[in-house]
Every structure is written in C-alpha cells, then in structure tokens.
Design an enzyme around this catalytic site. Structure first.
Site, mmCIF file in Angstrom:
data_model
loop_
_atom_site.group_PDB
_atom_site.id
_atom_site.type_symbol
_atom_site.label_atom_id
_atom_site.label_comp_id
_atom_site.label_asym_id
_atom_site.label_seq_id
_atom_site.Cartn_x
_atom_site.Cartn_y
_atom_site.Cartn_z
ATOM 1 N N GLY A 139 0.158 -10.682 0.821
ATOM 2 C CA GLY A 139 0.341 -10.618 -0.732
ATOM 3 C C GLY A 139 -0.481 -11.928 -1.297
ATOM 4 N N ASN B 100 -3.226 -11.655 -2.876
ATOM 5 C CA ASN B 100 -3.700 -11.376 -4.165
ATOM 6 C C ASN B 100 -2.467 -11.198 -4.976
ATOM 7 O OD1 ASN B 100 -6.671 -10.830 -4.205
ATOM 8 N ND2 ASN B 100 -6.218 -10.383 -2.222
ATOM 9 N N ASN C 163 -8.622 -1.587 -7.001
ATOM 10 C CA ASN C 163 -8.653 -1.965 -5.817
ATOM 11 C C ASN C 163 -9.414 -3.364 -5.796
ATOM 12 O OD1 ASN C 163 -8.092 -1.946 -2.963
ATOM 13 N ND2 ASN C 163 -10.251 -1.191 -2.671
ATOM 14 N N HIS D 232 -11.722 -5.201 -2.870
ATOM 15 C CA HIS D 232 -12.558 -4.879 -1.772
ATOM 16 C C HIS D 232 -13.274 -6.441 -1.680
ATOM 17 C CE1 HIS D 232 -14.196 -2.903 1.579
ATOM 18 N NE2 HIS D 232 -15.551 -3.568 1.195
ATOM 19 N N ASP E 43 -14.192 3.458 -1.660
ATOM 20 C CA ASP E 43 -14.715 2.469 -2.338
ATOM 21 C C ASP E 43 -16.066 2.857 -3.252
ATOM 22 O OD1 ASP E 43 -13.034 0.717 -0.944
ATOM 23 O OD2 ASP E 43 -14.368 0.494 0.928
ATOM 24 N N GLU F 208 -11.670 -13.245 -4.743
ATOM 25 C CA GLU F 208 -10.962 -12.338 -4.749
ATOM 26 C C GLU F 208 -9.593 -12.611 -5.961
ATOM 27 O OE1 GLU F 208 -9.207 -10.455 -1.440
ATOM 28 O OE2 GLU F 208 -10.980 -10.846 -0.192
HETATM 29 C C1 GRF Z 1 -7.895 -8.743 1.075
HETATM 30 O O1 GRF Z 1 -8.979 -9.509 1.849
HETATM 31 C C2 GRF Z 1 -8.357 -7.623 0.192
HETATM 32 O O2 GRF Z 1 -9.437 -7.769 -0.026
HETATM 33 C C3 GRF Z 1 -8.066 -6.605 1.313
HETATM 34 O O3 GRF Z 1 -6.994 -6.986 1.865
HETATM 35 C C4 GRF Z 1 -6.699 -8.290 1.969
HETATM 36 C C5 GRF Z 1 -5.466 -8.763 1.403
HETATM 37 O O4 GRF Z 1 -4.814 -9.791 1.441
HETATM 38 N N1 GRF Z 1 -8.226 -5.441 0.789
HETATM 39 P P1 GRF Z 1 -3.321 -10.311 0.761
HETATM 40 O O5 GRF Z 1 -2.385 -9.389 1.276
HETATM 41 O O6 GRF Z 1 -3.487 -10.061 -0.612
HETATM 42 O O7 GRF Z 1 -3.439 -11.616 1.192
#
Ligand code: GRF
Length: 212
Positions: free
Chosen positions: A12, A14, A111, A113, A154, A184
């Site tokens: 989590g 992100n 999403n 990626h 994607d 990200e």
């Molecule tokens: C990230 O690298 C994202 O790009 C991918 O899964 C990972 C998630 O990490 N889809 P987090 O759970 O947000 O730390």
C-alpha cells in the site's frame, strides 16, 4: 468532490502516496471513501485504517464464482458511503477485474504500472518480474505509467508517464524501489488530481490533458 475507491493487495505505498497528497493539498477536490483489499493480511489495510478510511476485504477465491465476485464488488463500489464511487484506483491490486465492472466504470478506473507502457507490460508483467525483464533487456530508461483500465491487459488510454534511469549496479529490488519513489508515488496522485479537476478527456483510446 471526486469519491475514490482504492483497490489494493499488498503493502500500500501507492495508497499512502495518495493519502499524503490529499492531506497536504497536492490533490484537490478528492477523497478516498473506501479501500477494498483482495487479501485480509495486506498492510495497505492498516495504512487505510490509520488514516480513518473505511475498509473491506473481498477475495475472489472466497466467492463461489466470477458472477458472485462481480456482484460483491459492484455492491461495495456502489454503496461507498451511500454516495457511490466516481473513480476506482488500482494501487497494486493483483486480481483481474470482471468485465461487468470494467463496463460499468468505463474510463473511471485507473491503474499504476511499473514500466513505460507499451514496454514490459501485458500478461505476466507484474511486480518484480517487470524489473527483472528490464534489467535482462538492458534498457537504459524505465519508469511508470498511469492508464485507464479497459478489457485488455495494460492496453487502456495512457494518462501520465515518468521515466527513471536504470543504473549499472541495479538489482530488480533497487530498481523497483527507485521506480516507486521517483515515478509511481508522484504520477498516481497527479493523475487523480487531473481527473478531479476534469482535465482528462479520452478520445480514440488516447487521453488529452486540458489546461486549467
Ligand atoms: C507497485 O509497484 C505497482 O506499480 C504495482 O504493484 C506495486 C504495488 O505496491 N502494480 P504498493 O502496494 O503500492 O506498495
């Protein structure tokens, strides 16, 4: 106010980046009403709870079939605080969404990626695997992409991308960390802010980012 539901499966970070950006005003006019996790043990659930956000766990495996899973998800998304979900954010979500959800939320699911799409994406490209393949191929630049989700893998309209340099001594782990920190965690909140401001339009599978 854009009502967001964030879908997670893991750490989590992100999700945390979005929470922080809303709290410090980098993202305006948006709130996270609900976090749905595919796993009960996802650390993302603790991050959400600490931020006072409602959570629930919906696991595909615990539903009898895909129709049951779809219904459970649609009910949770629609019932979010009684006002429904305007935008679904997949932030490290490891379950493929059923077609009915993608149709019901067309151009309202995004999403993140961890590569520059269309490189290193599609079936099988997730998590560390992406960074392993980047190192194997020896590309000098990688990065991250925020895109709308369509029924392909994607393939939806790209909203934002950010490049990150690949270093000589990178391992998949160091590269993953740098892509998260430099790309990200920046472009995912930024994309949400643009959507909340109504600046993202989709035509012919492409986005146009309008002025303020
Ligand atoms: C990230 O690298 C994202 O790009 C991918 O899964 C990972 C998630 O990490 N889809 P987090 O759970 O947000 O730390």
């Amino acid at each position: 106010m854009l009502n967001i539901t964030v879908l997670v499966s893991g750490g989590g970070t992100n999700l945390q980046a979005i929470i922080n950006a809303i709290n410090d005003g980098t993202v305006e006019n948006a709130r996270i009403g609900l976090v749905i996790s595919s796993r009960a043990d996802a650390y993302a659930l603790k991050r959400a709870a600490d931020a006072g956000i409602k959570t629930c766990v919906i696991s595909r495996k615990e539903c009898a079939d895909i129709a049951g899973y779809e219904k459970k998800m649609l009910d949770a998304l629609g019932g979010q605080d009684g006002s429904g979900t305007d935008l679904i954010v997949l932030a490290g979500f490891m379950t493929v969404l059923p077609e009915g959800i993608i149709k019901a939320y067309e151009n309202r699911i995004i999403n993140i990626h961890p590569s520059l799409i269309p490189s290193f994406c599609g079936k099988g490209y997730y998590g560390l695997k992406v960074h392993e393949e980047v190192l194997k191929r020896g590309v000098k630049l990688t990065g991250a992409t925020v895109h709308f989700v369509d029924s392909g893998c994607d393939t939806g309209p790209i909203i934002l991308q950010k490049a990150v340099e690949v270093l000589e001594d990178d391992t998949p782990e160091t590269l993953q960390k740098r892509v998260m920190e430099q790309a990200e965690w920046k472009i995912l909140p930024k994309a949400i802010d643009l959507i909340a401001k109504g600046r993202v339009k989709v035509t012919d599978n492409k986005t146009v980012i309008g002025g303020e």
